[in-house]
Design an enzyme around this catalytic site. Structure first.
Site, PDB file in Angstrom:
ATOM      1  N   ASP A  39      63.365 -24.629  54.572  1.00  0.00           N
ATOM      2  CA  ASP A  39      64.483 -25.265  53.874  1.00  0.00           C
ATOM      3  C   ASP A  39      64.923 -26.493  54.666  1.00  0.00           C
ATOM      4  OD1 ASP A  39      67.017 -25.884  52.648  1.00  0.00           O
ATOM      5  OD2 ASP A  39      67.092 -23.836  51.899  1.00  0.00           O
ATOM      6  N   ASP A  45      57.512 -31.769  54.620  1.00  0.00           N
ATOM      7  CA  ASP A  45      57.324 -33.026  53.907  1.00  0.00           C
ATOM      8  C   ASP A  45      58.600 -33.865  53.936  1.00  0.00           C
ATOM      9  OD1 ASP A  45      58.783 -31.311  52.273  1.00  0.00           O
ATOM     10  OD2 ASP A  45      57.858 -31.993  50.413  1.00  0.00           O
ATOM     11  N   THR A  83      48.992 -26.202  49.327  1.00  0.00           N
ATOM     12  CA  THR A  83      49.589 -25.357  48.295  1.00  0.00           C
ATOM     13  C   THR A  83      50.142 -26.197  47.142  1.00  0.00           C
ATOM     14  OG1 THR A  83      51.773 -25.409  49.325  1.00  0.00           O
ATOM     15  CG2 THR A  83      50.244 -23.674  50.061  1.00  0.00           C
TER      16      THR A  83
END
Length: 229
Positions: free
Chosen positions: A137, A173, A208
């Site tokens: 997160d 990211d 993914t």
């Protein structure tokens, strides 16, 4: 007398957004949780990995396994090591259990809950071969950065749980989070960077759906791979 437990400041590092289970999620839990699930409370103390997995093998901890796409693929490709995945969302856990059953994985167990108490109370020093923190997160607002899991205290705890030579592998990211990760992990004296700055994505870490979505949105992907000294 035994040493006293260190005192930790417990701040939630995940933003819990409760979604609604689909019938397939409920079915997966009812059928597969007895096989893959780990019931643990801080008062239970440290885990016995040999008893948990039914063998003595190196153990990998993945914090925040999401829908289990990476965890299942990496567990399948690395059956000589055991994988303990930590996730809070029941939908993601159900998906991971379904993936594990499809692949016939016996080297996977899943803990549903906050990873921090498990790090503090559930794992013996130098008991882990690797720790993975993939796309945690990001807590994008600056006032919430203290909730990011890669913080000085947590990095020190993670380093203490790794065997000498064990790896801490993070990926994100979010560029400013990557900078924070690099700063925090570089400053931890028990860890050394395996690269000059950010590492190339290891081939063993699959790309993914979540990661592809980030790339499509124009975000760079940052991998950090540090080794326990």
């Amino acid at each position: 007398m035994p040493d006293e437990e260190p005192q930790h400041r417990h701040i939630l590092t995940f933003n819990f957004r409760q979604g609604r289970n689909k019938p397939r999620h409920d079915e997966a839990f009812a059928r597969l949780w007895p096989r893959y699930g780990l019931e643990w409370r801080p008062e239970d103390g440290r885990l016995d990995f040999a008893a948990l997995f039914g063998r003595t093998a190196p153990v990998v901890l993945e914090i925040g396994s999401g829908n289990g796409e990476a965890a299942a693929a990496m567990g399948d490709a690395d059956r000589d090591r055991d994988l303990l995945a930590v996730e809070v969302y029941p939908q993601g856990i159900a998906d991971l259990m379904d993936r594990a059953e499809e692949r016939g994985l016996d080297n996977l167990r899943i803990y549903q809950g906050d990873a921090l108490p498990l790090l503090w109370h559930g794992i013996a020093p130098e008991a882990l071969d690797e720790i993975r923190v993939y796309f945690p997160d990001p807590w994008p607002k600056k006032r919430h950065h203290k909730r990011r899991i890669i913080q000085t205290e947590h990095a020190r705890t993670m380093a203490g749980l790794l065997r000498p030579g064990g790896l801490l592998h993070c990926a994100t990211d979010i560029a400013d989070y990557a900078e924070q990760m690099l700063e925090v992990l570089t400053a931890e004296p028990a860890l050394e960077n395996t690269a000059e700055g950010y590492a190339p994505r290891p081939e063993r870490r699959p790309v993914t759906k979540f990661e592809r979505r980030g790339v499509k949105a124009g975000r760079d992907i940052f991998d950090l791979v540090f080794r326990k000294r």
